[in-house]
Design a protein around this motif. Structure first.
Motif, PDB file in Angstrom:
ATOM      1  N   PRO A  21      13.089 -11.221  22.150  1.00 58.09           N
ATOM      2  CA  PRO A  21      12.004 -12.006  21.557  1.00 58.09           C
ATOM      3  C   PRO A  21      11.954 -11.822  20.040  1.00 58.09           C
ATOM      4  CG  PRO A  21      11.128 -10.030  22.605  1.00 58.09           C
ATOM      5  CD  PRO A  21      12.607 -10.059  22.898  1.00 58.09           C
ATOM      6  N   TYR A  22      11.588 -12.895  19.323  1.00 56.80           N
ATOM      7  CA  TYR A  22      11.484 -12.788  17.871  1.00 56.80           C
ATOM      8  C   TYR A  22      10.353 -13.686  17.371  1.00 56.80           C
ATOM      9  CZ  TYR A  22      13.953 -17.287  17.586  1.00 56.80           C
ATOM     10  OH  TYR A  22      14.300 -18.597  17.715  1.00 56.80           O
ATOM     11  N   ARG A  23       9.857 -13.362  16.165  1.00 53.42           N
ATOM     12  CA  ARG A  23       8.744 -14.117  15.579  1.00 53.42           C
ATOM     13  C   ARG A  23       9.234 -15.233  14.664  1.00 53.42           C
ATOM     14  NH1 ARG A  23       7.183  -8.738  14.986  1.00 53.42           N
ATOM     15  NH2 ARG A  23       7.791  -8.782  12.775  1.00 53.42           N
ATOM     16  N   ASP A  24      10.267 -14.951  13.864  1.00 54.45           N
ATOM     17  CA  ASP A  24      10.796 -15.900  12.906  1.00 54.45           C
ATOM     18  C   ASP A  24      12.243 -15.492  12.619  1.00 54.45           C
ATOM     19  OD1 ASP A  24      10.723 -13.755  10.947  1.00 54.45           O
ATOM     20  OD2 ASP A  24       8.590 -14.181  10.712  1.00 54.45           O
ATOM     21  N   PRO A  25      13.006 -16.309  11.880  1.00 49.33           N
ATOM     22  CA  PRO A  25      14.414 -15.966  11.642  1.00 49.33           C
ATOM     23  C   PRO A  25      14.623 -14.604  10.989  1.00 49.33           C
ATOM     24  CG  PRO A  25      14.016 -18.258  11.083  1.00 49.33           C
ATOM     25  CD  PRO A  25      12.670 -17.657  11.373  1.00 49.33           C
ATOM     26  N   GLU A  26      13.721 -14.203  10.086  1.00 49.84           N
ATOM     27  CA  GLU A  26      13.863 -12.905   9.438  1.00 49.84           C
ATOM     28  C   GLU A  26      13.717 -11.782  10.457  1.00 49.84           C
ATOM     29  OE1 GLU A  26      11.868 -15.317   8.418  1.00 49.84           O
ATOM     30  OE2 GLU A  26      12.813 -15.949   6.536  1.00 49.84           O
ATOM     31  N   HIS A  27      12.709 -11.898  11.321  1.00 50.73           N
ATOM     32  CA  HIS A  27      12.514 -10.879  12.358  1.00 50.73           C
ATOM     33  C   HIS A  27      13.658 -10.909  13.362  1.00 50.73           C
ATOM     34  CE1 HIS A  27      10.548  -9.434  16.227  1.00 50.73           C
ATOM     35  NE2 HIS A  27      10.511  -8.376  15.431  1.00 50.73           N
ATOM     36  N   GLU A  30      16.501  -9.082  11.883  1.00 46.94           N
ATOM     37  CA  GLU A  30      16.184  -7.647  11.823  1.00 46.94           C
ATOM     38  C   GLU A  30      16.420  -6.981  13.175  1.00 46.94           C
ATOM     39  OE1 GLU A  30      12.214  -4.838  11.204  1.00 46.94           O
ATOM     40  OE2 GLU A  30      12.212  -6.901  10.472  1.00 46.94           O
ATOM     41  N   VAL A  31      16.001  -7.654  14.246  1.00 41.19           N
ATOM     42  CA  VAL A  31      16.185  -7.090  15.593  1.00 41.19           C
ATOM     43  C   VAL A  31      17.655  -7.045  15.978  1.00 41.19           C
ATOM     44  CG1 VAL A  31      15.685  -7.462  18.040  1.00 41.19           C
ATOM     45  CG2 VAL A  31      13.885  -7.812  16.345  1.00 41.19           C
ATOM     46  N   LEU A  32      18.412  -8.061  15.571  1.00 45.23           N
ATOM     47  CA  LEU A  32      19.819  -8.157  15.965  1.00 45.23           C
ATOM     48  C   LEU A  32      20.735  -7.264  15.143  1.00 45.23           C
ATOM     49  CD1 LEU A  32      20.129 -12.028  16.407  1.00 45.23           C
ATOM     50  CD2 LEU A  32      20.062 -10.321  18.233  1.00 45.23           C
ATOM     51  N   ALA A  33      20.345  -6.926  13.928  1.00 52.60           N
ATOM     52  CA  ALA A  33      21.243  -6.200  13.027  1.00 52.60           C
ATOM     53  C   ALA A  33      21.716  -4.889  13.634  1.00 52.60           C
ATOM     54  CB  ALA A  33      20.547  -5.953  11.688  1.00 52.60           C
ATOM     55  N   GLY A  34      20.820  -4.146  14.285  1.00 52.71           N
ATOM     56  CA  GLY A  34      21.205  -2.862  14.856  1.00 52.71           C
ATOM     57  C   GLY A  34      22.264  -2.971  15.935  1.00 52.71           C
ATOM     58  N   PRO A  35      22.013  -3.744  17.004  1.00 52.52           N
ATOM     59  CA  PRO A  35      23.034  -3.842  18.050  1.00 52.52           C
ATOM     60  C   PRO A  35      24.329  -4.487  17.594  1.00 52.52           C
ATOM     61  CG  PRO A  35      21.165  -5.300  18.507  1.00 52.52           C
ATOM     62  CD  PRO A  35      20.746  -4.390  17.396  1.00 52.52           C
TER      63      PRO A  35
END
Length: 321
Positions: A21-27, A30-35
Motif C-alpha cells: 500500500p502507498y499514499r502517493d508516488p513519493e511514499h 520510499e517503501v520500494l527502495a529498501g526491498p
C-alpha cells in the motif's frame, strides 16, 4: 537514502507475493527502495513496472545506475493477462539463466486501454501460477484506502507495511476469483481465411496450410516454423485429449496471423500454458510450448467462463518481428 530492506527470497525458495500500500508516488518509492536495493545487493535482479512518477522517485533514491530494469507499463501490458504473465515468467527465467540468485518484481495496476478489474485480477492470479516455483519476491503496489486492503488482500498472502510484512487475512481461492472476474468472450474476427476440421490423419496437411498462410502473411522463416509447431501442438492436444476432431480457423489481422483451435471438449487446466510442466509430465506441455513460441496465446473454456463459451477455444497470434 533507502529505507529498511525486507526479507527477500533465498536461492531455491518459491514465490513470495506481497501487496504494497502507498499514499502517493513519493511514499511508494520510499517503501520500494529498501526491498529493491536489498535484492540488488543479494545478487537478485530487480524488474520494475511502475508509473513514471514512481520510477523518477526510485531513480532519484537509488541512482540511475543502480541496476534496476524498468519497463514501461503500456509495453508490458499490451496483451491479455495470461500472455503478460508469460512475459514476466520469461523475464524471470532469463535473469536466473544469467546468474541471478532470484528476482524482485514490482508492478502496479495502471489505467490503460483494455484493462479493468477483471484484467488485473486475472493477471495477479496468472502471475502466482507462472512464477510459483521460481525464487521471486513479487511486490504489487496499490493506493491505500478504507476498503482497498480487503479487496487487494483477496489476491495476496502478505502486505508490506512500514518495512515489515503482515498477513493479508483476506486471501480468497483462485477459482472463486476467476469465476467472479471472467475474461471477455472471444472477439469476432470476421470471415476466416480457412476453416479446417482436423483429425489425426490430417495433421500433415494442416501444417502445410498454416505454413502457406504464414508465409503469405509476411512472417520470416523462423516465425513461420514457430507458428506451425505451436498450432500443431494445440491441434494435437485437441485430437489426443479432447474430442478427437478439433477445428482450425485462420485470420489475417493487423496484429498478425491468428490461428484458433476450437474443440467441443472442455479444458480442465485453470491456467493453461503459463508454466512448464515437469519433465515427467504428460499433460500441459503443448499449451505451454505454444505460449512460448507465439506472441499471444488466449484460452477460453466452459469451465473457466461458464455460459460464455462452449468447450475450449485457443487462439494464438503471430506478427512480423
Amino acid at each position: 537514502m533507502t529505507g529498511p530492506s525486507t526479507p527477500g527470497t533465498e536461492p531455491g525458495r518459491e514465490l513470495v507475493h506481497r501487496a504494497v500500500p502507498y499514499r502517493d508516488p513519493e511514499h511508494q518509492a520510499e517503501v520500494l527502495a529498501g526491498p529493491v536495493a536489498g535484492a540488488l545487493e543479494d545478487n537478485r535482479r530487480a524488474l520494475v513496472v511502475v508509473e513514471p512518477e514512481c520510477r523518477s522517485e526510485l531513480e532519484r533514491s537509488l541512482g540511475t545506475d543502480a541496476g534496476v530494469e524498468f519497463c514501461r507499463p503500456e509495453r508490458m501490458h499490451s496483451a491479455p493477462p495470461f500472455t503478460v504473465a508469460g512475459r514476466w515468467s520469461r523475464a524471470v527465467r532469463g535473469a536466473l539463466a544469467d546468474g541471478a540468485t532470484g528476482v524482485c518484481t514490482v508492478s502496479q495496476p495502471v489505467d490503460l486501454p483494455g484493462t479493468d478489474p477483471a484484467y488485473w485480477t486475472r493477471l495477479d492470479l496468472a502471475l502466482d501460477h507462472a512464477l510459483g516455483d521460481l525464487p521471486v519476491e513479487m511486490l504489487c503496489c496499490f493506493p491505500d484506502g478504507d476498503d482497498a486492503r480487503e479487496a487487494v488482500g483477496a489476491l495476496h498472502d502478505e502486505f508490506l507495511v512500514d518495512g515489515g510484512t503482515i498477513p493479508s487475512g483476506h486471501r480468497r481461492g483462485d477459482h472463486e476469483l476467476l469465476r467472479e472476474y471472467p475474461q471477455p468472450p472471444p472477439s469476432e474476427l470476421g470471415f476466416p481465411l480457412v476453416t479446417l476440421p482436423v483429425q489425426l490423419s490430417g495433421l500433415a496437411a494442416m501444417r502445410r496450410v498454416v505454413q502457406r498462410h504464414a508465409v503469405l502473411s509476411g512472417l520470416g522463416p523462423e516465425r513461420v516454423e514457430d507458428l506451425v509447431l505451436a498450432v500443431n501442438e494445440l491441434v494435437s492436444n485437441g485430437i489426443e485429449h479432447g474430442s478427437g476432431a478439433p477445428v482450425l480457423r485462420l485470420w489475417r489481422t493487423p496484429a498478425g496471423l491468428v490461428a484458433e483451435m476450437t474443440d467441443s471438449a472442455a479444458c480442465h487446466l485453470a491456467f493453461p500454458g503459463l508454466a512448464a510442466p515437469p519433465l515427467s509430465g504428460v499433460r500441459g506441455r503443448g499449451m505451454w510450448l505454444a505460449s512460448e513460441l507465439t506472441d499471444v496465446l488466449q484460452v477460453w473454456t466452459a469451465e473457466d467462463d461458464p455460459g460464455r463459451v462452449q468447450g475450449t477455444v485457443v487462439r494464438v497470434t503471430m506478427g512480423s518481428p
